[in-house]
Motif scaffolding. Structure first.
Motif, PDB file in Angstrom:
ATOM      1  N   GLU A  21       0.844  -1.209   0.000  1.00 12.33           N
ATOM      2  CA  GLU A  21       0.000   0.000   0.000  1.00 12.33           C
ATOM      3  C   GLU A  21       0.876   1.255   0.000  1.00 12.33           C
ATOM      4  OE1 GLU A  21      -3.759  -1.986   2.394  1.00 12.33           O
ATOM      5  OE2 GLU A  21      -2.611  -0.405   3.390  1.00 12.33           O
ATOM      6  N   GLN A  24       2.504   1.784  -3.533  1.00 15.52           N
ATOM      7  CA  GLN A  24       1.590   2.288  -4.558  1.00 15.52           C
ATOM      8  C   GLN A  24       1.442   3.808  -4.449  1.00 15.52           C
ATOM      9  OE1 GLN A  24      -2.067   0.199  -4.420  1.00 15.52           O
ATOM     10  NE2 GLN A  24      -2.340   0.321  -6.627  1.00 15.52           N
ATOM     11  N   THR A  54       7.574  -6.148  -6.955  1.00 16.63           N
ATOM     12  CA  THR A  54       6.700  -5.086  -7.443  1.00 16.63           C
ATOM     13  C   THR A  54       7.489  -3.916  -8.011  1.00 16.63           C
ATOM     14  OG1 THR A  54       5.411  -5.723  -5.526  1.00 16.63           O
ATOM     15  CG2 THR A  54       4.610  -3.838  -6.747  1.00 16.63           C
TER      16      THR A  54
END
Ligand SMILES: O=C[C@H](O)COP(=O)(O)O
Length: 241
Positions: A21, A24, A54
């Motif tokens: 989170e 992002q 990621t």
């Protein structure tokens, strides 16, 4: 010229979900980040594993918060440099005052970890700093020089970052005056053979003091604890002016 490195040290914060989170949101603030600085997230091991999948390269580098000096073996609770580089970790914090205080880290074990980390291609961020009692006793210089000399025995000064973190300024909101941090960091620099070693300041770095800290002549970055946990706040620090 030393490279500027702004690193967030998450300490024992953030699950994998929370780390993703953060990422992002944080990434969206980096579009305008100047190329003259390296951005590092020093996350817990579990979060590193998921962040590395990621990131896909990009401009964020990953850092661990500890590494053992042996390649493998019966060292319960430890992690090797190979295990970190395998998942794309570039940096590792070594000798943080919390490791020295709670886990028995010494200049000798710091030195072993640094040498081994460099051998495996990791860039150590070696932390040094004095306590309040040592500062009040006028021992700051003596303490810092001992930590630097002890930690750097036979260490290659090419791939190396040092963080000056006065212990009394960590997590207290009490920042070391930037001129004083600059003075101590100048002293650390005098102990080094390579003038291009990055030396960071750490200790209650926040959006409202980062610009002044980074304007100091000897300071090449920051190691940020609490203020690196919020993506907007850390982005403001990374995007210092
Ligand atoms: O590694 C980071 C330092 O311990 C500083 O922590 P802090 O920014 O919460 O004072």
């Amino acid at each position: 010229m030393p490279k500027v490195v702004i690193a967030g040290n998450w300490k024992m914060h953030k699950t994998q979900r929370e780390a993703l989170e953060f990422l992002q949101d944080f990434k969206s603030h980096l579009d305008e980040t100047p190329d003259d600085r390296e951005v590092v997230l020093c996350a817990p091991f579990t979060a590193l594993a998921v962040l590395s999948k990621t990131l896909h390269g990009g401009r964020i580098r990953l850092g661990a918060q500890n590494v053992h000096w042996e390649k493998s073996g019966a060292y319960t609770g430890e992690i090797s440099a190979d295990m970190l580089t395998e998942i794309g970790v570039h940096y590792v914090v070594i000798g943080h005052s919390e490791r020295r205080q709670y886990f028995g880290e010494t200049d000798e074990t710091v030195n072993l970890r640094v040498i081994s980390a460099q051998k495996q291609g990791l860039i150590p961020i070696i932390c040094v700093g004095e306590s309040k009692a040592q500062r009040d006793a006028g021992e700051t210089e003596k303490v810092i020089i001992k930590q630097i000399q002890g930690g750097l025995v036979n260490v290659d000064q090419k791939n190396l970052v040092i963080a000056y973190e006065p212990i009394w300024a960590i997590g207290t909101g009490e920042t070391c005056e930037s001129e004083e941090a600059n003075r101590v960091i100048g002293l650390i620099r005098q102990q080094l053979d390579n003038p291009d070693v990055t030396i960071q300041y750490g200790g209650s770095v926040k959006p409202d003091n980062i610009d002044e800290i980074m304007a100091q002549s000897q300071i090449n970055g920051a190691l940020v604890g609490g203020a690196s946990l919020d993506p907007t706040v850390f982005a403001r620090i990374v995007n210092y002016r």
